[in-house]
Design a protein around this motif. Structure first.
Motif, PDB file in Angstrom:
ATOM      1  N   GLU A   6       0.823  -1.210   0.000  1.00  0.00           N
ATOM      2  CA  GLU A   6       0.000   0.000   0.000  1.00  0.00           C
ATOM      3  C   GLU A   6       0.856   1.259   0.000  1.00  0.00           C
TER       4      GLU A   6
ATOM      5  N   ASP B 241       0.719   4.200  -2.929  1.00  0.00           N
ATOM      6  CA  ASP B 241       0.375   5.576  -2.585  1.00  0.00           C
ATOM      7  C   ASP B 241       1.407   6.572  -3.090  1.00  0.00           C
TER       8      ASP B 241
ATOM      9  N   SER C  85      -5.249   9.126   1.170  1.00  0.00           N
ATOM     10  CA  SER C  85      -4.366   9.619   2.224  1.00  0.00           C
ATOM     11  C   SER C  85      -4.125  11.118   2.039  1.00  0.00           C
TER      12      SER C  85
ATOM     13  N   ALA D  39      -2.170  11.668  -0.981  1.00  0.00           N
ATOM     14  CA  ALA D  39      -2.971  11.607  -2.200  1.00  0.00           C
ATOM     15  C   ALA D  39      -3.606  12.957  -2.509  1.00  0.00           C
TER      16      ALA D  39
ATOM     17  N   ARG E 194      -5.676   3.661  -5.161  1.00  0.00           N
ATOM     18  CA  ARG E 194      -5.553   3.914  -3.728  1.00  0.00           C
ATOM     19  C   ARG E 194      -6.733   3.369  -2.928  1.00  0.00           C
TER      20      ARG E 194
END
Length: 320
Positions: A170, A174, A253, A256, A292
């Motif tokens: 992950e 990201d 996030s 992001a 994502r």
């Protein structure tokens, strides 16, 4: 793409340079204007791009075309299960003559790095890119080495259910500003491809249309594109909506959202504007979010499509 009026901070030179890049890449990748546009958007926003699709649709060709259109350094890394982190970043070698260690840079030291089939390497090797992509530097034996600027990773990967693939962590996903899929070309584009590609390779005829200093200038102009507080709030609201949606177990996030702003600014610039509009935010949303968002089991069992979910979130979240 249609012509757009230019505004003070996005001059005609910027627009001309963008069009030259677009036209050069389109000579190789036919029938995929949106994919080409998004690729250039990520480059000018100083992001990294993940190209995910089935084998044989032109992922590596698009990455190579982008790299060849800019007169900078380019390295290609073929990711395989036996690739080591030092094969990517480099290694310190002891010299008996000098009685000291000398750092030998790996292929990550380039302006554009093509990470081909990135998910065929194991998680340990994939993690070698984490520091490179986030901080544009490499640390080996406690010594930090800065990477070249601009620096962009263009990674290709096959769908995770393909044979011999490993899921990207992950944290790795990201760090990619955007993910795009090429898909199969339409009938006319495929006929055109069969008519020309068996005679010569279009990539061989592609020569650089942009020098590094010109690319630097374009990147600086993108940075000057303005984003109002209203649109910043809109992006934050969209990000929070992904975290609160019942069908999404992992949303966007803060990283992001920062990359979303940068991509929206780049999209505005290539369309001739010195300020971001809501349409820029919406236009780049699919490539920013698609890799994502992790859907819940309920969403997967109900056959919810991630792109449809993203479009629904964007269309139902009000702008300020």
């Amino acid at each position: 793409m249609s012509a757009h009026p230019t505004l003070p901070s996005v001059d005609s030179t910027f627009r001309s340079n963008y069009q030259r890049m677009f036209d050069a890449i389109q000579e190789v990748i036919t029938g995929k204007p949106e994919a080409i546009t998004n690729t250039i958007v990520v480059l000018l926003a100083q992001g990294h791009l993940l190209l995910e699709d089935v084998p044989g649709v032109g992922k590596t060709m698009l990455a190579k075309s982008l790299a060849r259109s800019v007169n900078g350094s380019v390295h290609r890394i073929q990711f395989t299960p036996d690739l080591l982190p030092s094969d990517v970043t480099g290694v310190s070698v002891f010299s008996p003559q000098d009685h000291k260690f000398t750092f030998h840079p790996g292929p990550i030291f380039a302006n554009i790095v093509i990470a081909d089939e990135i998910n065929r390497a194991n998680a340990k090797t994939q993690s070698a890119l984490l520091e490179c992509m986030e901080e544009q530097q490499v640390t080996v034996d406690s010594i930090t080495h800065p990477l070249q600027k601009p620096f962009m990773v263009v990674a290709t990967q096959n769908p995770i259910d393909s044979e011999g693939t490993f899921a990207l962590p992950e944290a790795q996903r990201d760090r990619f500003m955007g993910r795009i899929s090429l898909g199969y070309p339409d009938r006319e584009a495929e006929i055109s491809m069969l008519s020309t590609h068996h005679i010569s390779e279009p990539l061989d005829a592609l020569t650089p249309v942009l020098e590094l200093d010109q690319l630097h200038q374009m990147i600086e102009q993108v940075k000057q594109v303005t984003v109002t507080q209203r649109l910043s709030s809109y992006i934050v609201d969209l990000g929070r909506a992904t975290r609160e949606h019942p069908y999404i177990s992992l949303g966007a996030s803060p990283r992001a959202l920062v990359q979303w702003v940068r991509a929206a600014k780049s999209h505005a610039a290539i369309n001739g504007r010195d300020h971001v509009l809501p349409e820029d935010v919406r236009a780049v949303a699919p490539m920013i979010l698609s890799h994502r968002l992790i859907l819940t089991r309920r969403a997967l069992s109900e056959g919810v499509e991630p792109l449809a979910l993203i479009q629904d979130l964007v269309s139902t979240t009000p702008v300020g």
